[in-house]
Design a protein around this motif. Structure first.
Motif, mmCIF file in Angstrom:
data_model
loop_
_atom_site.group_PDB
_atom_site.id
_atom_site.type_symbol
_atom_site.label_atom_id
_atom_site.label_comp_id
_atom_site.label_asym_id
_atom_site.label_seq_id
_atom_site.Cartn_x
_atom_site.Cartn_y
_atom_site.Cartn_z
ATOM 1 N N ALA A 149 -3.615 -4.740 -5.951
ATOM 2 C CA ALA A 149 -3.717 -3.296 -5.764
ATOM 3 C C ALA A 149 -3.089 -2.891 -4.438
ATOM 4 O O ALA A 149 -2.425 -1.848 -4.346
ATOM 5 C CB ALA A 149 -5.176 -2.850 -5.814
ATOM 6 N N LEU A 150 -3.269 -3.711 -3.416
ATOM 7 C CA LEU A 150 -2.654 -3.421 -2.124
ATOM 8 C C LEU A 150 -1.131 -3.511 -2.226
ATOM 9 O O LEU A 150 -0.418 -2.649 -1.711
ATOM 10 C CB LEU A 150 -3.182 -4.376 -1.053
ATOM 11 N N ALA A 151 -0.641 -4.515 -2.926
ATOM 12 C CA ALA A 151 0.813 -4.656 -3.123
ATOM 13 C C ALA A 151 1.365 -3.472 -3.913
ATOM 14 O O ALA A 151 2.431 -2.940 -3.583
ATOM 15 C CB ALA A 151 1.118 -5.971 -3.836
ATOM 16 N N ASP A 152 0.641 -3.018 -4.937
ATOM 17 C CA ASP A 152 1.072 -1.857 -5.733
ATOM 18 C C ASP A 152 1.110 -0.596 -4.872
ATOM 19 O O ASP A 152 2.022 0.216 -4.991
ATOM 20 C CB ASP A 152 0.143 -1.633 -6.924
ATOM 21 N N PHE A 153 0.106 -0.432 -4.007
ATOM 22 C CA PHE A 153 0.056 0.726 -3.118
ATOM 23 C C PHE A 153 1.261 0.739 -2.186
ATOM 24 O O PHE A 153 1.935 1.768 -2.024
ATOM 25 C CB PHE A 153 -1.248 0.698 -2.309
ATOM 26 N N ILE A 154 1.554 -0.414 -1.597
ATOM 27 C CA ILE A 154 2.695 -0.501 -0.674
ATOM 28 C C ILE A 154 3.993 -0.238 -1.420
ATOM 29 O O ILE A 154 4.865 0.509 -0.944
ATOM 30 C CB ILE A 154 2.709 -1.868 0.027
ATOM 31 N N ARG A 155 4.138 -0.806 -2.602
ATOM 32 C CA ARG A 155 5.346 -0.609 -3.411
ATOM 33 C C ARG A 155 5.523 0.869 -3.762
ATOM 34 O O ARG A 155 6.625 1.415 -3.673
ATOM 35 C CB ARG A 155 5.268 -1.471 -4.673
ATOM 36 N N ALA A 156 4.436 1.531 -4.143
ATOM 37 C CA ALA A 156 4.501 2.953 -4.493
ATOM 38 C C ALA A 156 4.913 3.786 -3.276
ATOM 39 O O ALA A 156 5.713 4.717 -3.400
ATOM 40 C CB ALA A 156 3.157 3.430 -5.047
ATOM 41 N N ARG A 157 4.368 3.451 -2.111
ATOM 42 C CA ARG A 157 4.736 4.175 -0.888
ATOM 43 C C ARG A 157 6.193 3.963 -0.548
ATOM 44 O O ARG A 157 6.883 4.897 -0.130
ATOM 45 C CB ARG A 157 3.850 3.748 0.277
ATOM 46 N N LEU A 158 6.686 2.746 -0.720
ATOM 47 C CA LEU A 158 8.102 2.471 -0.470
ATOM 48 C C LEU A 158 8.996 3.255 -1.431
ATOM 49 O O LEU A 158 10.033 3.791 -1.030
ATOM 50 C CB LEU A 158 8.388 0.972 -0.578
ATOM 51 N N ASP A 159 8.579 3.329 -2.691
ATOM 52 C CA ASP A 159 9.340 4.086 -3.687
ATOM 53 C C ASP A 159 9.357 5.575 -3.340
ATOM 54 O O ASP A 159 10.367 6.249 -3.495
ATOM 55 C CB ASP A 159 8.760 3.877 -5.092
ATOM 56 N N GLN A 160 8.219 6.102 -2.843
ATOM 57 C CA GLN A 160 8.153 7.518 -2.432
ATOM 58 C C GLN A 160 9.096 7.772 -1.270
ATOM 59 O O GLN A 160 9.777 8.797 -1.219
ATOM 60 C CB GLN A 160 6.737 7.893 -2.015
ATOM 61 N N GLU A 161 9.140 6.852 -0.316
ATOM 62 C CA GLU A 161 10.004 7.013 0.850
ATOM 63 C C GLU A 161 11.474 6.952 0.458
ATOM 64 O O GLU A 161 12.298 7.628 1.054
ATOM 65 C CB GLU A 161 9.691 5.938 1.885
ATOM 66 N N ALA A 162 11.792 6.153 -0.544
ATOM 67 C CA ALA A 162 13.178 5.986 -0.972
ATOM 68 C C ALA A 162 13.663 7.177 -1.775
ATOM 69 O O ALA A 162 14.870 7.438 -1.850
ATOM 70 C CB ALA A 162 13.325 4.706 -1.802
ATOM 71 N N ALA A 163 12.743 7.919 -2.387
ATOM 72 C CA ALA A 163 13.134 9.038 -3.241
ATOM 73 C C ALA A 163 13.544 10.260 -2.428
ATOM 74 O O ALA A 163 13.334 10.447 -1.322
ATOM 75 C CB ALA A 163 11.986 9.424 -4.165
#
Length: 74
Positions: free
Chosen positions: A60-74
């Motif tokens: 869940a922590l890895a998913d949270f970080i991945r989602a935040r990275l995807d938001q920053e990239a968008a």
């Protein structure tokens, strides 16, 4: 006389199955206690309750970080 063969020790759960405490999440994200509890309360970071204790699966922590990275990239 037969020789004793010990059973294999239990293997540690894989990384995706480990549970982190709130202080461990705080250290990994370098955030304060209130910020982590806000993420849990708003369900941005998934967790489970074990009695009164709150635990965060490492996946869940890895998913949270991945989602935040995807938001920053968008």
């Amino acid at each position: 006389m037969t020789s004793y063969q010990p059973t294999a020790p239990h293997q540690a759960p894989s990384t995706s199955q480990q549970l982190l405490t709130v202080p461990q999440v705080m250290a990994r994200l370098q955030l304060g206690r209130s910020a982590v509890y806000d993420l849990l309360r708003t369900r941005q970071l998934a967790s489970i309750a074990l009695g009164r204790a709150r635990r965060v699966p490492t996946s869940a922590l890895a998913d949270f970080i991945r989602a935040r990275l995807d938001q920053e990239a968008a």
